[in-house]
Design an enzyme around this catalytic site. Sequence first.
Site, PDB file in Angstrom:
ATOM      1  N   ARG A  42      72.516  19.551 -34.431  1.00 54.26           N
ATOM      2  CA  ARG A  42      73.893  19.599 -34.955  1.00 54.26           C
ATOM      3  C   ARG A  42      73.894  19.198 -36.409  1.00 54.26           C
ATOM      4  O   ARG A  42      73.341  18.160 -36.774  1.00 54.26           O
ATOM      5  CB  ARG A  42      74.764  18.575 -34.204  1.00 54.26           C
ATOM      6  CG  ARG A  42      75.223  19.009 -32.899  1.00 54.26           C
ATOM      7  CD  ARG A  42      76.416  18.214 -32.376  1.00 54.26           C
ATOM      8  NE  ARG A  42      76.528  16.813 -32.725  1.00 54.26           N
ATOM      9  CZ  ARG A  42      77.555  16.053 -32.399  1.00 54.26           C
ATOM     10  NH1 ARG A  42      78.572  16.571 -31.726  1.00 54.26           N
ATOM     11  NH2 ARG A  42      77.609  14.797 -32.720  1.00 54.26           N
ATOM     12  N   THR A  90      79.205  19.312 -40.379  1.00 53.36           N
ATOM     13  CA  THR A  90      80.076  20.310 -39.739  1.00 53.36           C
ATOM     14  C   THR A  90      80.051  20.217 -38.216  1.00 53.36           C
ATOM     15  O   THR A  90      80.924  20.752 -37.544  1.00 53.36           O
ATOM     16  CB  THR A  90      79.632  21.736 -40.119  1.00 53.36           C
ATOM     17  OG1 THR A  90      78.318  21.947 -39.562  1.00 53.36           O
ATOM     18  CG2 THR A  90      79.578  21.930 -41.626  1.00 53.36           C
ATOM     19  N   ASP A 110      73.509   8.240 -29.463  1.00 55.01           N
ATOM     20  CA  ASP A 110      72.711   9.454 -29.698  1.00 55.01           C
ATOM     21  C   ASP A 110      71.606   9.538 -28.649  1.00 55.01           C
ATOM     22  O   ASP A 110      70.661   8.750 -28.654  1.00 55.01           O
ATOM     23  CB  ASP A 110      72.110   9.401 -31.121  1.00 55.01           C
ATOM     24  CG  ASP A 110      71.461  10.724 -31.483  1.00 55.01           C
ATOM     25  OD1 ASP A 110      70.549  11.166 -30.739  1.00 55.01           O
ATOM     26  OD2 ASP A 110      71.869  11.330 -32.485  1.00 55.01           O
ATOM     27  N   ASP A 117      67.906  10.035 -29.926  1.00 55.74           N
ATOM     28  CA  ASP A 117      67.347   8.812 -30.520  1.00 55.74           C
ATOM     29  C   ASP A 117      67.018   7.780 -29.437  1.00 55.74           C
ATOM     30  O   ASP A 117      66.003   7.081 -29.522  1.00 55.74           O
ATOM     31  CB  ASP A 117      68.341   8.205 -31.513  1.00 55.74           C
ATOM     32  CG  ASP A 117      68.327   8.946 -32.849  1.00 55.74           C
ATOM     33  OD1 ASP A 117      67.344   9.656 -33.128  1.00 55.74           O
ATOM     34  OD2 ASP A 117      69.318   8.818 -33.597  1.00 55.74           O
TER      35      ASP A 117
HETATM   36  C1  PRP Z   1      72.805  16.296 -29.331  1.00 56.64           C
HETATM   37  C2  PRP Z   1      72.763  16.560 -27.843  1.00 56.64           C
HETATM   38  C3  PRP Z   1      73.269  17.959 -27.737  1.00 56.64           C
HETATM   39  C4  PRP Z   1      74.285  18.023 -28.840  1.00 56.64           C
HETATM   40  C5  PRP Z   1      75.656  17.906 -28.241  1.00 56.64           C
HETATM   41  O1  PRP Z   1      71.717  16.874 -29.951  1.00 56.64           O
HETATM   42  O2  PRP Z   1      71.497  16.382 -27.266  1.00 56.64           O
HETATM   43  O3  PRP Z   1      72.268  18.950 -27.924  1.00 56.64           O
HETATM   44  O4  PRP Z   1      74.041  16.904 -29.706  1.00 56.64           O
HETATM   45  O5  PRP Z   1      76.626  18.045 -29.198  1.00 56.64           O
HETATM   46  P1  PRP Z   1      77.612  19.296 -29.267  1.00 56.64           P
HETATM   47  O6  PRP Z   1      78.118  19.511 -27.880  1.00 56.64           O
HETATM   48  O7  PRP Z   1      78.671  18.834 -30.214  1.00 56.64           O
HETATM   49  O8  PRP Z   1      76.866  20.477 -29.798  1.00 56.64           O
HETATM   50  P2  PRP Z   1      71.448  16.701 -31.526  1.00 56.64           P
HETATM   51  O9  PRP Z   1      72.019  17.852 -32.266  1.00 56.64           O
HETATM   52  O10 PRP Z   1      71.864  15.328 -31.943  1.00 56.64           O
HETATM   53  O11 PRP Z   1      69.890  16.874 -31.612  1.00 56.64           O
HETATM   54  P3  PRP Z   1      68.718  15.986 -30.974  1.00 56.64           P
HETATM   55  O12 PRP Z   1      68.741  16.223 -29.474  1.00 56.64           O
HETATM   56  O13 PRP Z   1      67.509  16.554 -31.604  1.00 56.64           O
HETATM   57  O14 PRP Z   1      68.949  14.540 -31.313  1.00 56.64           O
HETATM   58  N1  URA Z   2      75.091  14.013 -29.189  1.00 55.85           N
HETATM   59  C1  URA Z   2      74.726  12.806 -28.701  1.00 55.85           C
HETATM   60  O1  URA Z   2      73.539  12.526 -28.535  1.00 55.85           O
HETATM   61  N2  URA Z   2      75.706  11.933 -28.403  1.00 55.85           N
HETATM   62  C2  URA Z   2      77.006  12.214 -28.558  1.00 55.85           C
HETATM   63  O2  URA Z   2      77.858  11.359 -28.239  1.00 55.85           O
HETATM   64  C3  URA Z   2      77.359  13.472 -29.077  1.00 55.85           C
HETATM   65  C4  URA Z   2      76.378  14.351 -29.382  1.00 55.85           C
END
Ligand code: PRP
Ligand code: URA
Length: 227
Positions: free
Chosen positions: A122, A126, A218, A221
């Site tokens: 993400r 945005t 997160d 993380d």
């Molecule tokens: C997080 C999560 C989802 C997304 C959800 O991933 O694991 O994939 O955000 O958010 P959304 O419904 O608003 O799209 P992130 O983009 O943080 O990547 P990561 O898993 O690599 O930390």
């Molecule tokens: N992605 C995450 O990992 N946590 C949230 O709360 C939203 C998006």
Amino acid sequence: MLFYDYYRVGQEIEMYKDFENVKVMTHPLIKHKISLLRDKNTGTNEFRKLVEEIAMLEAFEAFRDLPLKDIEVETPIEKCMSPMIDGKKLAIVPILRAGLGMVNGITALVPTAKVGHVGLYRDPETHEPHEYYCKLPDPIDQRMIAVLDPMLATGGSATAAVDFIKKSGGKQIKFLCIIAAPEGIEKLAKAHPDIEIYIGNVDRCLNENAYICPGLGDAGDRIFGTK
Ligand code: PRP
Ligand code: URA
């Protein structure tokens, strides 16, 4: 707080609002483990274990309609035909990174499942998803596909992942997440009314950074210990 407004003891899943394709888990074991996940003092090792366990419990529900095939088994008494999961028919597709945390919980149940990957992150400003890696088992069109991501926040990532899988030929798709915000559920369910969405818990809302409240922070993380 409308935290458990769908909760009814004795039922394993409940529909969310009038979305027939959205199923919310009600099992006490799932609710209990999600509470442990939320706790900011839960460390990486325990967090990973809990994500795997919850994924396994959700899969138990989501895979009720996995195809079976009869195979011959010889018991100590006699030979018989007995049903087994047709594992070659299942593909699991974690959304990178956090979806990876759910994979082992599911392959523990169906070790023969094929595993594809959809890499999305993400944009921090945005909140729009950006694709960086996609690889699916080939052919994909005959398989039941379980897309995995612990978090359904705005729904942008899940919707983009399902878009990609459909464009690649995927047809029978289920999405499994652990925590969802109402905004994300509506977006995904409206964009893809033909898929089944399994959710561990529906949380209250998104905050100004599009994080789920109360959520768990997160997920990527916390699974990989990167913060
Ligand atoms: C997080 C999560 C989802 C997304 C959800 O991933 O694991 O994939 O955000 O958010 P959304 O419904 O608003 O799209 P992130 O983009 O943080 O990547 P990561 O898993 O690599 O930390
Ligand atoms: N992605 C995450 O990992 N946590 C949230 O709360 C939203 C998006």
